[in-house]
Write a protein that holds these residues in place. Structure first.
Motif, short mmCIF file in Angstrom:
data_model
loop_
_atom_site.label_atom_id
_atom_site.label_comp_id
_atom_site.label_asym_id
_atom_site.label_seq_id
_atom_site.Cartn_x
_atom_site.Cartn_y
_atom_site.Cartn_z
N HIS A 43 0.83 -1.21 0.00
CA HIS A 43 0.00 0.00 0.00
C HIS A 43 0.86 1.26 0.00
CE1 HIS A 43 -3.26 2.71 0.86
NE2 HIS A 43 -2.76 3.04 2.03
N PHE A 44 1.91 1.26 0.79
CA PHE A 44 2.70 2.47 0.94
C PHE A 44 3.56 2.78 -0.28
CE2 PHE A 44 2.23 1.77 5.67
CZ PHE A 44 1.18 2.66 5.72
N VAL A 45 3.81 1.79 -1.13
CA VAL A 45 4.52 2.11 -2.36
C VAL A 45 3.52 2.30 -3.50
CG1 VAL A 45 6.62 0.95 -1.67
CG2 VAL A 45 4.92 -0.31 -2.98
N GLY A 46 2.25 2.38 -3.17
CA GLY A 46 1.24 2.67 -4.18
C GLY A 46 0.73 1.44 -4.92
N PHE A 47 1.13 0.24 -4.46
CA PHE A 47 0.74 -0.99 -5.15
C PHE A 47 -0.47 -1.57 -4.43
CE2 PHE A 47 1.96 -5.62 -6.07
CZ PHE A 47 1.27 -5.61 -7.27
N ASP A 48 -1.61 -0.91 -4.61
CA ASP A 48 -2.78 -1.31 -3.85
C ASP A 48 -3.33 -2.67 -4.24
OD1 ASP A 48 -2.80 0.74 -2.14
OD2 ASP A 48 -4.30 1.94 -3.18
N SER A 49 -3.05 -3.10 -5.47
CA SER A 49 -3.52 -4.42 -5.86
C SER A 49 -2.88 -5.48 -4.96
CB SER A 49 -3.16 -4.70 -7.31
OG SER A 49 -3.68 -3.69 -8.14
N MET A 70 -4.54 -5.48 -1.47
CA MET A 70 -5.81 -6.18 -1.39
C MET A 70 -5.61 -7.69 -1.43
SD MET A 70 -7.95 -3.70 -1.06
CE MET A 70 -9.45 -4.64 -1.09
N GLN A 71 -4.67 -8.14 -2.27
CA GLN A 71 -4.46 -9.59 -2.40
C GLN A 71 -3.89 -10.17 -1.10
OE1 GLN A 71 -5.71 -11.16 -4.78
NE2 GLN A 71 -6.03 -9.59 -6.31
N THR A 82 7.20 -7.47 -9.22
CA THR A 82 6.47 -6.30 -9.71
C THR A 82 7.45 -5.19 -10.03
OG1 THR A 82 4.50 -6.84 -8.46
CG2 THR A 82 4.77 -4.54 -9.09
N PRO A 83 7.31 -4.57 -11.21
CA PRO A 83 8.25 -3.48 -11.55
C PRO A 83 8.19 -2.40 -10.46
CG PRO A 83 6.71 -3.93 -13.36
CD PRO A 83 6.27 -4.76 -12.22
N ASN A 84 9.28 -1.77 -10.23
CA ASN A 84 9.38 -0.64 -9.27
C ASN A 84 9.54 -1.05 -7.82
OD1 ASN A 84 8.90 1.06 -11.36
ND2 ASN A 84 6.73 1.21 -10.94
N ILE A 85 9.05 -2.23 -7.42
CA ILE A 85 9.11 -2.55 -6.00
C ILE A 85 10.56 -2.49 -5.52
CG2 ILE A 85 8.81 -4.39 -4.32
CD1 ILE A 85 6.19 -3.36 -4.89
N GLY A 116 13.06 -0.81 -6.68
CA GLY A 116 13.53 0.57 -6.60
C GLY A 116 12.97 1.31 -5.40
N ARG A 117 11.78 0.90 -4.96
CA ARG A 117 11.16 1.60 -3.84
C ARG A 117 11.76 1.19 -2.49
NH1 ARG A 117 6.87 5.15 -4.18
NH2 ARG A 117 7.59 5.52 -2.09
#
Lengths: 313, 571
Positions: free
Chosen positions: B295-301, B304-305, B368-371, B373-374
């Motif tokens: 959630h905090f990196v904006g990956f809300d999907s 929820m999963q 997941t892309p970006n994770i 890097g975050r």
């Protein structure tokens, strides 16, 4: 030269139709998001209900804010409506000819962004301020991509008039098909960033900045602003579709032709927003300081399009 | 139990202390084979703690203040160290502060990990830690009257609410930045934290130069409540409510502390059930944190999963305990409900499903892309800072330290087998997340092992009597790290003193170091990476930071004060 009555009527129809459909577009994004989350989510019409509800609420201004903060939602909405009368979306030619110049379009979007950022700074909130500076930075980063790709398209069509570009692409009268495709790709990237969706929703990042420039808005202003941002998403997609995928747009001003053009746009927009919905929910937000790396890729593709144009591939 | 086997693991530390500080050690008392309370002279207190901490690989677990004026005319200070060296045990350094001169030499200048504890004991008991540079309140609110110390036995009734003394916020936040900075307030209420905590970020552009924070907005006065109106058994249920996520760990720690004090031997089956439930709790807590990290990196999907899968662990908890949060299962001496054969089968089946689903989700998350890097190199906790401040749980293990209460100080069902410890050396958010991921799978394996060889027999013993003024430590490894409780029994069917320390209490002070040098957008993620539990920490009161590099009162001055005990440098 003043536009004649049919063109004025088309401009009015196009702007009204897009304005009316904008909450549907953002509502569709919410439905997609909910599906990706495995949750029930709100209905397709939720954003209409939200806007109606917010319109009835009280307005609260932060004590430090000035006139820019109060006028911004109106200004942004007005600028976007002007753009809506000029972009060739339902038809191949711009409804109002003088508004259909791509240099003008680019700077009208920049004007909207300018006021959005200014209001963030004017609100006195540190979150809105950071959101505003991010908004401007993102603008600076994607503008080269958009400008360069549009100029390649203009060179290919021999005119900066959006109608001429659309017509040239629709009829396949391009000196260099490779350049046109690459310019289209680069422009699509620029449009995606302009949509303000994940992973590039830096300015409004909820978890990071509490929605950035929107933080301090409430009531009717917030409703207007949300509506305007949804309209902006519809418009930039319309811009892309109108220039690079103009197939199905009406070549004349007949009522049937315009309705068919509107229908064709609706179908194309549905496909594009469905793709955007999947993309934006399958990634995390990019770290703000890494954004330039992504935007440089866009500039690279646009430059390549220019090279293709020069060598005539 | 030490009556039969006086092993006294840790006696070498006592001998070392006696050698290092001749004549300073007044008394040694053993609560269990691995728990000793060593009374030292007050002026030798800082040096005794420092010796155990830095020379003998001790880690600061907790410190309990105690108003013992009714027993021996003094205030007691109990500094608890968890020894990580060859002899794994708990060493408690006890010092007595005279009633007529309520001050003591601060340990913080020598051992920074003590800073919150000493500020808290000043708030709650009015004992002045001489030499403590941070003069701010930790637990008590800004508008609390001066001179009213809630945990003194004669100060106030637990129902008393003093009138506020001021309307102004007068808590000074500390900013060590050299350049001009903008203040970004996160909280006390903020979209990314469901509980109140106030963070002040001092930023230059997007970069965090410094940060300070204040907690204890939801102090519930639980310790006072337990001492004044609840019976021994009631406190196990109160301890559940310390936390909304990891409450069961607290009630095990509390029950464990009383059992240690009285030498109660809990039946093996009861012990195993406690461990099974602790691991169930760890499962749902870690899955919660993994979801929040998304959630905090904006990956809300992803969020929820993970929550969809986490629901299975909650249903598991409900089946095993009758409550989604594993509450109300403990009594002193054992547990209240047995695990039936049918429940065992359902649990094993659910675990099988969970394992596949979590594995799939973790793979999706990490690819997941970006994770990457975050979370890579974000929120670094330097091992040196960690060593000085004694954080616990995945925060510590993510910085490369092999410490886990289940392995270091086995309790409950962990006594039999070796518990795996997961360590990552990246020191960043990614490392802490990976530690949690591994622990999820370990927890499933531990539950399966325990279920498959649970010994038969009773689950509860009631064969004991309460002896007044016995005291001991109880501890568990909660999902967020070690929870440690210090309890002293009273003579009125109530506790004389209950000191409950949640794991997050030890993790807050290092957060400042983790925030520095990152950007504003990473702040919520970094805060979430310690998996904070505001209300657990807040069970009593206050906040601080500003340790490891600062010595406002010169050490020489403090040393002089320790020797002479006159003219306090703070007066």
């Amino acid at each position: 030269m003043l536009p004649d009555l049919p063109h004025l009527a088309l401009a009015g129809f196009q702007a009204t139709a897009l304005l009316a459909a904008a909450p549907l577009v953002s509502g569709f994004a919410r439905v997609m998001r909910a599906k990706m989350h495995n949750r029930q989510g709100p209905g397709l019409l939720q954003d209409y209900r939200d806007i109606v509800k917010l319109m009835q609420r009280q307005e609260v201004w932060p004590p430090d804010s000035g006139w820019v903060f109060k006028a911004m939602p109106m200004l942004v909405m007005a600028v976007l409506l002007v753009i809506a009368t000029g972009t060739p979306i339902f038809t191949l030619a711009p409804p109002i000819h003088v508004m259909g110049d791509l240099v003008l379009s680019i700077y009208l979007y920049a004007l909207a962004r300018f006021f959005l950022s200014l209001s963030g700074i004017d609100s006195g909130s540190s979150f809105a301020g950071i959101g505003a500076s991010r908004e401007l930075t993102v603008g600076v980063l994607v503008e080269p991509t958009m400008l360069l790709s549009l100029f390649v398209a203009a060179l290919l069509a021999g005119s900066t008039d959006e109608g001429a570009i659309a017509t040239a692409i629709a009829n396949g009268h391009m000196q260099s098909a490779g350049a046109a495709v690459l310019a289209g790709l680069a422009f699509a990237f620029g449009v995606y960033v302009e949509l303000g969706k994940l992973p590039y929703d830096m300015a409004e990042a909820e978890q990071e900045l509490q929605e950035g420039p929107l933080t301090e808005y409430s009531g009717p202003s917030l409703a207007l602003l949300k509506w305007a941002l949804a309209l902006k998403q519809t418009l930039v997609v319309g811009w892309f579709v109108g220039l690079f995928l103009p197939f199905g747009a009406s070549a004349d001003l007949s009522i049937d032709g315009v309705f068919n053009g509107a229908l064709a746009f609706a179908l194309k927009a549905l496909v594009i927003f469905a793709i955007v919905g999947v993309l934006s929910n399958a990634v995390a937000r990019v770290r703000f300081r890494f954004t330039p790396r992504h935007s440089w890729a866009g500039v690279g593709v646009a430059s390549l399009a220019f090279v293709f144009y020069l060598v005539g591939v | 139990m030490n009556a039969h086997t006086p092993l006294r693991i840790g006696s070498s530390y006592v001998a070392a202390l006696r050698a290092k500080l001749p004549h300073a050690v007044l008394e040694e008392r053993w609560q269990t084979d691995r728990q000793a309370t060593i009374t030292v002279k007050l002026e030798a207190l800082p040096e005794a703690v420092r010796t155990l901490y830095y020379v003998h690989d001790g880690w600061f677990s907790t410190m309990a203040g105690n108003d013992e004026r009714g027993l021996n005319g003094t205030y007691g200070l109990y500094y608890v160290l968890s020894m990580g060296g060859a002899e794994k045990c708990h060493m408690v350094i006890h010092a007595q502060v005279p009633e007529d001169k309520p001050e003591f030499p601060a340990v913080t200048p020598l051992v920074p990990a003590a800073v919150w504890y000493e500020r808290e004991v000043r708030d709650m008991f009015g004992l002045e830690p001489v030499g403590l540079p941070d003069a701010r309140r930790l637990v008590l609110p800004d508008d609390w009257p001066d001179g009213l110390y809630p945990l003194r036995k004669d100060s106030m009734d637990y129902r008393f609410r003093p009138a506020p003394t001021t309307d102004a916020e007068n808590y000074p936040f500390i900013n060590d930045a050299k350049q001009e900075t903008t203040v970004v307030p996160l909280g006390p209420l903020h979209v990314t934290s469901d509980e109140p905590g106030h963070f002040r970020l001092f930023v230059d552009g997007e970069d965090i130069i410094d940060a300070d924070y204040r907690m204890f907005y939801v102090h519930r006065g639980m310790e006072k409540l337990a001492e004044t109106r609840m019976g021994y058994h009631d406190v196990t249920f109160l301890a559940d409510r310390v936390c909304g996520i990891c409450g069961y760990a607290h009630s095990v720690a509390y029950a464990n502390s009383v059992e240690n004090a009285l030498g109660i031997v809990v039946p093996e089956r009861g012990q195993a059930i406690r461990s099974i439930l602790l691991e169930t709790e760890r499962l749902h807590s870690h899955l919660l944190n993994l979801g929040l990290a998304c959630h905090f990196v904006g990956f809300d999907s992803g969020f929820m999963q993970f929550f969809r899968v986490r629901e299975k662990t909650m249903m598991l908890a409900e089946m095993l305990t009758g409550h989604r949060k594993t509450y109300s299962m403990n009594l002193i001496g054992g547990v209240r409900r047995d695990i039936l054969a049918e429940q065992k089968l359902t649990t094993l089946k659910t675990l099988g499903e969970l394992r596949c689903e979590v594995r799939r989700l973790v793979d999706i998350l990490l690819s997941t892309p970006n994770i990457g890097g975050r979370v890579t190199n974000v929120g670094r906790l330097d091992p040196k800072v960690a060593r000085d401040h004694s954080p616990v749980g995945p925060v510590l293990r993510g910085s490369g330290f092999r410490r886990d209460t289940r392995a270091d100080h086995p309790f409950a069902g962990y006594l039999s087998g070796a518990t795996p410890i997961n360590v990552q050396t990246g020191c960043d958010v990614l490392s802490r997340t990976l530690v949690r991921v591994s622990e999820v799978f370990d927890s499933m394996a531990i539950i399966e092992n325990l279920l498959n060889d649970t010994p038969a027999g009773p689950i509860l013993t009631e064969d004991f009597t309460y002896t007044p003024y016995k005291f001991a430590l109880g501890f568990t490894e909660a999902p967020r790290g070690e929870d440690i409780h210090w309890s002293m029994l009273g003579d009125n069917q109530k506790l004389y003193r209950w000191r409950c320390r949640a794991s997050t209490y030890n993790n807050w002070p290092v957060l400042r170091h983790m925030l520095r040098g990152n950007t504003v957008s990473d702040a919520p993620l970094i805060v979430a990476s310690i998996d904070p539990c505001y209300s657990c920490t807040d069970r009593v009161t206050v906040v601080d930071v500003k340790k490891s590099t600062t010595k406002t009162v010169a050490y020489k001055e403090m040393e002089r004060y320790c020797r002479e005990r006159t003219s306090s440098p703070l007066k």
